[in-house]
Motif scaffolding. Structure first.
Motif, PDB file in Angstrom:
ATOM      1  N   ALA A   1     -21.014   3.710 -42.197  1.00 37.51           N
ATOM      2  CA  ALA A   1     -20.155   3.463 -43.328  1.00 37.51           C
ATOM      3  C   ALA A   1     -19.337   2.200 -43.081  1.00 37.51           C
ATOM      4  O   ALA A   1     -18.811   2.036 -42.032  1.00 37.51           O
ATOM      5  CB  ALA A   1     -19.231   4.635 -43.465  1.00 37.51           C
ATOM      6  N   LEU A   2     -19.260   1.320 -44.021  1.00 36.25           N
ATOM      7  CA  LEU A   2     -18.378   0.175 -43.848  1.00 36.25           C
ATOM      8  C   LEU A   2     -18.310  -0.780 -45.025  1.00 36.25           C
ATOM      9  O   LEU A   2     -19.177  -0.762 -45.857  1.00 36.25           O
ATOM     10  CB  LEU A   2     -18.830  -0.596 -42.640  1.00 36.25           C
ATOM     11  N   ALA A   3     -17.412  -1.693 -45.066  1.00 35.62           N
ATOM     12  CA  ALA A   3     -17.302  -2.550 -46.249  1.00 35.62           C
ATOM     13  C   ALA A   3     -16.473  -3.821 -46.127  1.00 35.62           C
ATOM     14  O   ALA A   3     -15.974  -4.143 -45.101  1.00 35.62           O
ATOM     15  CB  ALA A   3     -16.737  -1.744 -47.366  1.00 35.62           C
TER      16      ALA A   3
ATOM     17  N   PRO B   1     -19.318   4.781 -52.632  1.00 35.69           N
ATOM     18  CA  PRO B   1     -20.023   5.894 -51.981  1.00 35.69           C
ATOM     19  C   PRO B   1     -20.510   5.632 -50.560  1.00 35.69           C
ATOM     20  O   PRO B   1     -20.717   6.540 -49.802  1.00 35.69           O
ATOM     21  CB  PRO B   1     -21.214   6.127 -52.903  1.00 35.69           C
ATOM     22  N   ASP B   2     -20.758   4.361 -50.186  1.00 34.70           N
ATOM     23  CA  ASP B   2     -21.372   3.999 -48.904  1.00 34.70           C
ATOM     24  C   ASP B   2     -22.762   4.612 -48.745  1.00 34.70           C
ATOM     25  O   ASP B   2     -22.935   5.604 -48.027  1.00 34.70           O
ATOM     26  CB  ASP B   2     -20.476   4.401 -47.729  1.00 34.70           C
ATOM     27  N   PRO B   3     -23.754   4.054 -49.411  1.00 34.27           N
ATOM     28  CA  PRO B   3     -25.100   4.613 -49.317  1.00 34.27           C
ATOM     29  C   PRO B   3     -25.761   4.339 -47.966  1.00 34.27           C
ATOM     30  O   PRO B   3     -26.594   3.454 -47.832  1.00 34.27           O
ATOM     31  CB  PRO B   3     -25.853   3.946 -50.470  1.00 34.27           C
ATOM     32  N   THR B   4     -25.351   5.098 -46.957  1.00 30.88           N
ATOM     33  CA  THR B   4     -25.939   4.995 -45.612  1.00 30.88           C
ATOM     34  C   THR B   4     -26.093   6.408 -45.070  1.00 30.88           C
ATOM     35  O   THR B   4     -26.688   7.249 -45.711  1.00 30.88           O
ATOM     36  CB  THR B   4     -25.043   4.156 -44.682  1.00 30.88           C
TER      37      THR B   4
ATOM     38  N   GLY C   1     -28.963   9.370 -45.485  1.00 35.33           N
ATOM     39  CA  GLY C   1     -29.897   9.037 -46.550  1.00 35.33           C
ATOM     40  C   GLY C   1     -29.654   9.808 -47.833  1.00 35.33           C
ATOM     41  O   GLY C   1     -30.343   9.584 -48.823  1.00 35.33           O
ATOM     42  N   GLY C   2     -28.658  10.692 -47.825  1.00 37.09           N
ATOM     43  CA  GLY C   2     -28.389  11.494 -49.018  1.00 37.09           C
ATOM     44  C   GLY C   2     -27.358  10.883 -49.942  1.00 37.09           C
ATOM     45  O   GLY C   2     -26.954  11.508 -50.918  1.00 37.09           O
ATOM     46  N   THR C   3     -26.901   9.672 -49.619  1.00 37.76           N
ATOM     47  CA  THR C   3     -25.943   8.983 -50.482  1.00 37.76           C
ATOM     48  C   THR C   3     -26.723   7.905 -51.222  1.00 37.76           C
ATOM     49  O   THR C   3     -27.029   6.859 -50.662  1.00 37.76           O
ATOM     50  CB  THR C   3     -24.803   8.385 -49.628  1.00 37.76           C
ATOM     51  N   ILE C   4     -27.072   8.187 -52.464  1.00 32.55           N
ATOM     52  CA  ILE C   4     -27.990   7.336 -53.210  1.00 32.55           C
ATOM     53  C   ILE C   4     -27.184   6.432 -54.148  1.00 32.55           C
ATOM     54  O   ILE C   4     -26.298   6.916 -54.865  1.00 32.55           O
ATOM     55  CB  ILE C   4     -28.960   8.193 -54.056  1.00 32.55           C
ATOM     56  N   PRO C   5     -27.500   5.129 -54.165  1.00 36.23           N
ATOM     57  CA  PRO C   5     -26.755   4.217 -55.041  1.00 36.23           C
ATOM     58  C   PRO C   5     -26.601   4.768 -56.468  1.00 36.23           C
ATOM     59  O   PRO C   5     -27.551   5.334 -57.020  1.00 36.23           O
ATOM     60  CB  PRO C   5     -27.617   2.945 -55.036  1.00 36.23           C
ATOM     61  N   GLY C   6     -25.442   4.595 -57.023  1.00 35.03           N
ATOM     62  CA  GLY C   6     -25.193   4.979 -58.414  1.00 35.03           C
ATOM     63  C   GLY C   6     -24.909   6.455 -58.581  1.00 35.03           C
ATOM     64  O   GLY C   6     -23.810   6.837 -58.986  1.00 35.03           O
TER      65      GLY C   6
END
Ligand SMILES: [Zn+2]
Length: 493
Positions: free
Chosen positions: A11-13, A390-393, A396-401
């Motif tokens: 997770a990061l940004a 959301p941090d899509p990483t 693998g269950g964090t899906i964009p959008g």
């Protein structure tokens, strides 16, 4: 590598330019590749009998008529107002308009663990392929009209994608491109330049700022001196810096002038046992969070510091929720966009997490998660700027959008009202980006960047999943067609 650590590590940004003038490009006419997904072309559009949630936290306006005039919002009229001549009318009965979501931790990549097996073992190196095709489509389809990449792997690709979207040649949201992760030695993925000293950090920021990135994100193994040099160079250019920290604690980063901190209160290491200066701790912040109950003296002091120094905090609950045993299953439509391999990797991780239900480790994580929710609420109550992504990483269950919608649901589970959650997911992000004069709320004269929902998310936040139409600068996109176009592609492109 431990999967839970990976979730945290992944997770990061980053953060964006706060220059005086809005930085969005004027709308370009959609080219042929974009036209495929346009449901309502730009023009004079009147949506009648519509509920409007404007994104400021104010109560919804019921039975309104929304006039879209080209790329902008022309008027918000009360029920029964005559429609000016020349407008195409749409019946919005039963529907709600929200501002387009402003996703503040929205990567354009996928995280691959080579040869992952059901026990969670995998081989190095971790590789991060670009999702330059699927991610922008999924963000836009699910209502995200502006997003920050918050850490990039192929920064030239992300910059080119932004140019192509702005030129109307590719479909996707407005992008705020974050530079490559500002990371020292020990990065968990291989596609990363390890910063060697403060001058190297300064040069990295200067180079990518010249290429056009809008923000920077520091990572888990940077030193205080390197982070300080990066912040100084970014600020000199009017750009912001965020961080998914570990080697540098939250109070240390605040003292260095950081603008934003990622992952709520999950990755602050200030109370981790054995924490050495400039070194990431083994606990990567979980021990600190366990000691920092909301309302405790430690929590109160940290929150006062963040609020006093105007440091924004990014809530990224969907990626952390993946580490809670028996977390909500993915919806069928989310499974449908994944490759068979991505589905398998997700299900391996989910199975492993479920097998930990009831263990001390799972109990500790559940308590840390609860502390984070309370701290996010306390931070907002104290006047802090909470933003969301959301941090899509992770597993693998964090899906964009889809996961941007899930973030709003989890904010409501955390105790925010639906209207507060929507404000966190729209206006607050626009403020940090310095774009709030043009996006982030539904207001006359602003860009017609909005989501039309079938239902009423002010009473049931999960209605945000029911996206009917997404307007970006007055062009209405078809979410179903966009999602259909990436069936089986997440994890591949
Ligand atoms: Zn991230």
């Amino acid at each position: 590598m431990d999967l839970r650590l990976l979730v945290v590590a992944a997770a990061l940004a980053i953060s964006v330019s706060a220059g005086a003038a809005p930085v969005l490009a004027p709308p370009a006419a959609p080219g042929p590749e974009v036209q495929l997904y346009v449901h309502i072309p730009s023009g004079q559009i009147a949506i009648q009998h519509l509920r409007i949630i404007d994104g400021t936290g104010a109560a919804p306006i019921e039975d309104a008529t929304l006039l879209i005039d080209g790329a902008k919002i022309g008027a918000i009229l009360p029920a029964g107002s005559p429609i000016p001549a020349g407008y195409r009318t749409i019946d919005g009965t039963g529907e709600t308009a929200l501002p387009g979501l402003v996703g503040m931790h929205n990567h354009l990549y996928y995280l691959q663990r080579p040869n992952l097996d059901p026990s969670g073992k995998f081989e190095q190196p971790i590789i991060i392929p670009q999702m330059t095709f699927s991610a922008p489509r999924l963000y836009l389809a699910n209502g995200v009209t502006t997003m920050r990449t918050t850490g990039s792997v192929e920064t030239y690709t992300d910059l080119a994608l932004k140019r192509e979207i702005d030129a109307g040649r590719l479909v996707g949201p407005h992008l705020d491109v974050t530079g490559p992760y500002l990371e020292g030695t020990g990065a968990f993925f291989i596609q990363n330049h390890p910063i060697s000293d403060p001058e190297d950090a300064r040069k990295e920021v200067a180079f990518w700022a010249d290429q056009g990135v809008n923000s920077f994100k520091a990572y888990m193994n940077i030193s205080r001196a390197e982070l300080g040099a990066a912040i100084k160079e970014a600020h000199r250019r009017g750009l912001k810096v965020t961080g998914h920290l570990c080697s540098v604690t939250y109070p240390e980063a605040v003292a260095l002038g950081i603008d934003n901190l990622e992952h709520g209160f999950f990755v602050n290491t200030q109370l981790d046992p054995g924490k050495q200066p400039d070194k990431c701790s083994d606990g990567t912040g979980t021990p600190t969070l366990l000691k920092m109950a909301p309302g405790s003296p430690e929590a109160n002091a940290l929150i006062k510091l963040l609020v006093d120094k105007h440091v924004a905090v990014t809530s990224t609950l969907p990626v952390f929720a993946q580490s809670v045993p028996l977390h909500e299953p993915l919806q069928a439509r989310q499974m449908d966009v994944m490759t068979p391999q991505a589905k398998e990797a997700y299900l391996f991780s989910r199975n492993l997490t479920a097998s930990r239900a009831g263990t001390q480790r799972a109990k500790d994580f559940a308590r840390a998660y609860k502390n984070d929710l309370g701290l996010e609420r306390q931070f907002v109550a104290a006047g802090g700027l909470l933003i969301a992504g959301p941090d899509p990483t992770g597993n693998g269950g964090t899906i964009p959008g889809f996961a941007d919608q899930r973030e709003l649901e989890l904010l409501v589970e955390a105790g925010f009202t639906p209207l507060e959650a929507i404000k966190i997911g729209t206006l607050n992000g626009a403020r940090l980006l310095g774009r709030d004069a043009r996006v982030g709320t539904i207001a006359v004269g602003k860009q017609a960047d909005l989501v039309v929902i079938n239902g009423d998310p002010s009473s049931n936040i999960s209605d945000v999943r029911r996206v009917e139409l997404v307007f970006k600068q007055g062009v209405g996109f078809d979410p179903a067609r966009l999602i259909e176009s990436v069936t089986g592609k997440v994890g591949l492109w």
